[in-house]
Design an enzyme around this catalytic site. Structure first.
Site, PDB file in Angstrom:
ATOM      1  N   TYR A  41       2.227   3.293   6.096  1.00  0.00           N
ATOM      2  CA  TYR A  41       3.419   3.097   5.251  1.00  0.00           C
ATOM      3  C   TYR A  41       3.956   4.408   4.688  1.00  0.00           C
ATOM      4  O   TYR A  41       4.736   4.383   3.725  1.00  0.00           O
ATOM      5  CB  TYR A  41       3.086   2.207   4.042  1.00  0.00           C
ATOM      6  CG  TYR A  41       2.358   0.923   4.317  1.00  0.00           C
ATOM      7  CD1 TYR A  41       2.973  -0.124   5.001  1.00  0.00           C
ATOM      8  CD2 TYR A  41       1.055   0.725   3.845  1.00  0.00           C
ATOM      9  CE1 TYR A  41       2.299  -1.312   5.217  1.00  0.00           C
ATOM     10  CE2 TYR A  41       0.390  -0.472   4.054  1.00  0.00           C
ATOM     11  CZ  TYR A  41       1.016  -1.480   4.745  1.00  0.00           C
ATOM     12  OH  TYR A  41       0.351  -2.659   4.948  1.00  0.00           O
TER      13      TYR A  41
ATOM     14  N   ARG B 147      -1.680  -6.025  -5.778  1.00  0.00           N
ATOM     15  CA  ARG B 147      -1.726  -4.581  -5.971  1.00  0.00           C
ATOM     16  C   ARG B 147      -1.853  -4.165  -7.444  1.00  0.00           C
ATOM     17  O   ARG B 147      -2.607  -3.269  -7.776  1.00  0.00           O
ATOM     18  CB  ARG B 147      -0.446  -3.973  -5.386  1.00  0.00           C
ATOM     19  CG  ARG B 147      -0.415  -2.469  -5.307  1.00  0.00           C
ATOM     20  CD  ARG B 147       0.982  -1.998  -4.904  1.00  0.00           C
ATOM     21  NE  ARG B 147       1.493  -2.663  -3.732  1.00  0.00           N
ATOM     22  CZ  ARG B 147       1.366  -2.197  -2.478  1.00  0.00           C
ATOM     23  NH1 ARG B 147       0.769  -1.050  -2.269  1.00  0.00           N
ATOM     24  NH2 ARG B 147       1.861  -2.872  -1.453  1.00  0.00           N
TER      25      ARG B 147
ATOM     26  N   GLY C 180       3.944  -8.830  -6.150  1.00  0.00           N
ATOM     27  CA  GLY C 180       4.840  -7.755  -5.744  1.00  0.00           C
ATOM     28  C   GLY C 180       5.154  -6.688  -6.764  1.00  0.00           C
ATOM     29  O   GLY C 180       5.789  -5.682  -6.419  1.00  0.00           O
TER      30      GLY C 180
ATOM     31  N   GLU D 115       1.281 -14.400  -8.257  1.00  0.00           N
ATOM     32  CA  GLU D 115       0.295 -13.978  -7.253  1.00  0.00           C
ATOM     33  C   GLU D 115       0.197 -12.459  -7.155  1.00  0.00           C
ATOM     34  O   GLU D 115       0.430 -11.889  -6.086  1.00  0.00           O
ATOM     35  CB  GLU D 115       0.696 -14.511  -5.872  1.00  0.00           C
ATOM     36  CG  GLU D 115       0.902 -15.999  -5.765  1.00  0.00           C
ATOM     37  CD  GLU D 115       1.605 -16.398  -4.459  1.00  0.00           C
ATOM     38  OE1 GLU D 115       2.204 -15.538  -3.784  1.00  0.00           O
ATOM     39  OE2 GLU D 115       1.548 -17.590  -4.128  1.00  0.00           O
ATOM     40  N   PRO D 116      -0.102 -11.773  -8.244  1.00  0.00           N
ATOM     41  CA  PRO D 116      -0.188 -10.313  -8.146  1.00  0.00           C
ATOM     42  C   PRO D 116      -1.445  -9.871  -7.407  1.00  0.00           C
ATOM     43  O   PRO D 116      -2.513 -10.457  -7.576  1.00  0.00           O
ATOM     44  CB  PRO D 116      -0.236  -9.858  -9.609  1.00  0.00           C
ATOM     45  CG  PRO D 116      -0.799 -11.017 -10.358  1.00  0.00           C
ATOM     46  CD  PRO D 116      -0.432 -12.258  -9.606  1.00  0.00           C
TER      47      PRO D 116
ATOM     48  N   CYS E  86      -9.085  11.170  16.034  1.00  0.00           N
ATOM     49  CA  CYS E  86      -8.324  11.874  17.059  1.00  0.00           C
ATOM     50  C   CYS E  86      -6.907  11.339  17.189  1.00  0.00           C
ATOM     51  O   CYS E  86      -6.543  10.735  18.203  1.00  0.00           O
ATOM     52  CB  CYS E  86      -9.078  11.774  18.384  1.00  0.00           C
ATOM     53  SG  CYS E  86     -10.729  12.418  18.198  1.00  0.00           S
ATOM     54  N   GLU E  87      -6.128  11.495  16.139  1.00  0.00           N
ATOM     55  CA  GLU E  87      -4.706  11.110  16.127  1.00  0.00           C
ATOM     56  C   GLU E  87      -4.037  11.983  15.094  1.00  0.00           C
ATOM     57  O   GLU E  87      -4.567  12.152  13.994  1.00  0.00           O
ATOM     58  CB  GLU E  87      -4.531   9.663  15.638  1.00  0.00           C
ATOM     59  CG  GLU E  87      -4.880   8.628  16.632  1.00  0.00           C
ATOM     60  CD  GLU E  87      -4.177   7.305  16.365  1.00  0.00           C
ATOM     61  OE1 GLU E  87      -3.091   7.309  15.735  1.00  0.00           O
ATOM     62  OE2 GLU E  87      -4.721   6.295  16.795  1.00  0.00           O
TER      63      GLU E  87
END
Ligand SMILES: *Cc1c(COP(=O)(O)O)cnc(C)c1O
Length: 426
Positions: free
Chosen positions: A318, A278, A239, A275-276, A346-347
């Site tokens: 996000y 990112r 985290g 538990e990294p 197409c959004e």
């Protein structure tokens, strides 16, 4: 720090110009730097120096076989959250005793696969899971080493979709009920209680929530030991956040995080696991894309890229910010103007940035999204029938495609048409 730098005005991944890879692989593609991945892994490993520890890479952030092999060779364990990830870790040569199994919905099949293949521990998230695991392990005549993931009810102060440590989140066992559930675990056959697990969220840019959570874990360790449990391992989750912009305040360093761990739980004589994800893979990757069109709208200019939300979903999912830089460095002091950077899907949600100030770019120019190594390629899809984006790994002056772009024919060939629909249109 990463290894994506301008040299003589062109953006390199370590010693390789990204434009050279683009010319051979085509765009868009992900490119990772081995030196950056290893550097980040070692920062964590060194931060826990002096404590018995294992750094388990959260491979949901990037699960390419080459990345797992690279980190595994350096000594990393893996945090897996599905049977597929377990199989990937094993295929990359990671031994079972270095794999921890997290996640709220482990199935019987996943439990059996990990028990038979070898597992360091299961991080169990609920009583029904505990009972199911006991059943599966007993039926195989095996014992499952477990921690219980406790939910410490602390506010991680991060994006709501990636906060996991509040009582209203689906994760873990409320810490207030921990003693009761540990007592159950202690009675169940096929279960060996070895420790405590906690993971409060992702992209945390402040140490305070970690401190609050780890103090609660330390207190719980003492209480559980008094209750007779042999608590010998603490899994403190992942985290720690990364800087997504060059300008903003820097998040805490692994060294400071390590010192916090030492200070809060270092005196308990437990083995420490973290538990990294990112922080190891995020800034070790870029997504390279080409400008397809420059289009003028009502008072706006759209930069239409050949990368889209299906390749990198973080901005639409996000509201995440990624720095977007040209592969050819702009002249110092070059004029900038605001662009809306979008993909071809197409959004309207297929928007990477609105009103982003950038130096002039035109059709055919190449850009790189920085900090795209985590939760990038792993979240890619084939939405709009766009083949999965390929991945490249650079190490020094060497580079290799570590996942090729599937052809459109391969993509279509995975579908099957049932006989009863007839062979042809009529
Ligand atoms: C996602 C996750 C991690 C990794 O989080 P990062 O923010 O990438 O470090 C670690 N542990 C668990 C249980 C997770 O779900």
């Amino acid at each position: 720090m990463d290894h994506f730098l301008y040299r003589n005005g062109v953006l390199h991944a370590e010693d390789v110009p990204l434009a050279e890879i683009a010319a051979q692989v085509g765009t868009p593609f992900y490119c990772y730097s081995a030196a950056t991945l290893l550097r980040h892994y070692r920062l964590f490993d060194e931060a826990l120096d002096g404590m018995d520890h294992l750094v388990c890479f959260a491979m949901k952030s990037n699960s390419n076989q080459a990345i797992l092999r690279l980190l595994g060779d350096a000594g990393a364990g893996m945090d897996v959250v599905s049977g597929g990830e377990y199989a990937r870790a094993r295929a990359a040569g990671i031994p079972g005793e270095r794999i921890v199994f997290s996640g709220v919905g482990k199935t019987r099949l996943e439990m059996r696969t990990a028990l038979e293949g070898g597992i360091r521990q299961f991080n169990v998230e609920s009583e029904p899971e505990l009972e199911r695991l006991s059943e599966v392990a007993s039926s195989l005549g095996l014992t499952a080493p477990i921690t219980l993931r406790v939910n410490p009810d602390v506010d991680a102060k991060t994006h709501a979709k990636i906060a996991t440590g509040k009582s209203e989140n689906k994760f873990g066992i409320p810490i207030a009920r921990a003693r009761e559930v540990y007592a159950l675990a202690g009675r169940l056959p096929g279960i060996d209680v070895i420790g405590i697990d906690v993971h409060i969220g992702s992209q945390l840019t402040d140490l305070e929530p970690f401190e609050a959570a780890y103090r609660k874990v330390a207190e719980l360790t003492r209480v559980l030991r008094e209750d007779g449990h042999n608590i010998r391992r603490l899994d403190l989750g992942g985290g720690l956040g990364i800087p997504y912009t060059r300008s903003n305040e820097a998040p805490p360093l692994p060294r400071e995080y390590g010192a916090l761990i030492q200070r809060t739980v270092g005196d308990l004589g437990c083995e420490i696991e973290i538990e990294p994800g990112r922080l190891i893979s995020g800034n070790a990757g870029v997504l390279v894309s080409e400008v397809v069109y420059l289009k003028s709208g009502e008072g706006r200019e759209f930069l239409i890229l050949d990368a889209a939300m299906n390749d990198l979903v973080r901005p639409s999912m996000y509201d995440a910010h990624h720095d977007i830089v040209p592969l050819v460095e702009p002249e110092p002091g070059a004029a900038q103007r605001p662009f809306d950077v979008v993909g071809p899907v197409c959004e309207t949600g297929d928007t990477f940035a609105r009103g982003r100030d950038m130096a002039a770019l035109g059709e055919g120019d190449l850009v790189a999204f920085r900090s795209a190594g985590a939760y990038g390629a792993v979240m890619a899809s084939e939405y709009n029938s766009r083949p999965l984006v390929p991945e490249v790994l650079v190490q020094g002056d060497q580079w290799a495609v570590i996942r090729p772009r599937p052809s459109i024919e391969e993509m279509i060939a995975r579908d099957t048409v049932p006989d009863w629909l007839g062979a042809e249109l009529d």
